[in-house]
Design a protein around this motif. Sequence first.
Motif, PDB file in Angstrom:
ATOM      1  N   SER A 289       1.156  -1.331   0.181  1.00 60.49           N
ATOM      2  CA  SER A 289       0.376   0.231   0.156  1.00 60.49           C
ATOM      3  C   SER A 289       1.106   1.069  -0.063  1.00 60.49           C
ATOM      4  CB  SER A 289      -1.135   0.064   1.319  1.00 60.49           C
ATOM      5  OG  SER A 289      -0.039  -0.180   2.548  1.00 60.49           O
ATOM      6  N   GLY A 290       0.177   1.673  -0.847  1.00 58.28           N
ATOM      7  CA  GLY A 290       1.464   3.512  -0.391  1.00 58.28           C
ATOM      8  C   GLY A 290       2.288   3.602  -1.919  1.00 58.28           C
ATOM      9  N   PHE A 291       2.296   3.080  -3.014  1.00 52.67           N
ATOM     10  CA  PHE A 291       3.191   2.635  -3.542  1.00 52.67           C
ATOM     11  C   PHE A 291       2.670   1.298  -5.229  1.00 52.67           C
ATOM     12  CE2 PHE A 291       6.067  -0.885  -3.084  1.00 52.67           C
ATOM     13  CZ  PHE A 291       5.983  -1.634  -1.960  1.00 52.67           C
ATOM     14  N   THR A 292       3.575   1.209  -6.268  1.00 53.11           N
ATOM     15  CA  THR A 292       3.114   0.297  -6.923  1.00 53.11           C
ATOM     16  C   THR A 292       4.034  -0.487  -6.954  1.00 53.11           C
ATOM     17  OG1 THR A 292       2.008   1.958  -8.957  1.00 53.11           O
ATOM     18  CG2 THR A 292       2.350  -0.076  -8.908  1.00 53.11           C
ATOM     19  N   LEU A 293       4.009  -2.157  -6.366  1.00 50.00           N
ATOM     20  CA  LEU A 293       5.175  -2.959  -6.515  1.00 50.00           C
ATOM     21  C   LEU A 293       5.678  -3.221  -7.218  1.00 50.00           C
ATOM     22  CD1 LEU A 293       4.184  -5.870  -6.890  1.00 50.00           C
ATOM     23  CD2 LEU A 293       2.740  -6.029  -4.447  1.00 50.00           C
TER      24      LEU A 293
END
Length: 128
Positions: free
Chosen positions: A24-28
Amino acid sequence: VQLQASGGGLVQPGGSLRLSCAASGFTLDYYPIGWFRQVPGKEREGVSCLSNDGSTYYADSVKGRFTISRDNAKNTVYLQMNSLKPEDTAVYYCATSNLYGSSAFCVALLNKEEFGSWGQGTLVTVSS
């Protein structure tokens, strides 16, 4: 940046589990995602890693038994663990880093040199 590992549990030797790492909070898919494990009182061990170009890395102890994969639509990385052994018992963590090149982080993780940032782990117990 948050990572949450899940899917651990109790399994008999020879059994399988699939761990999930939700981001969550970024595109892995822009970052390397690795798994390491730790037994209380022992050093951390890098288990597997997936770089952002799709290259996969495995510790010798899990090659042929574990498979790392990514579902971009779910922003989740998986660790499929088959033929589990009692020595696989540990708390498993997923980790990432934006301080290293993707492949460099994976190599460093497997060499136990760098573990990046990680969230809450999930306990895997392999026992009869």
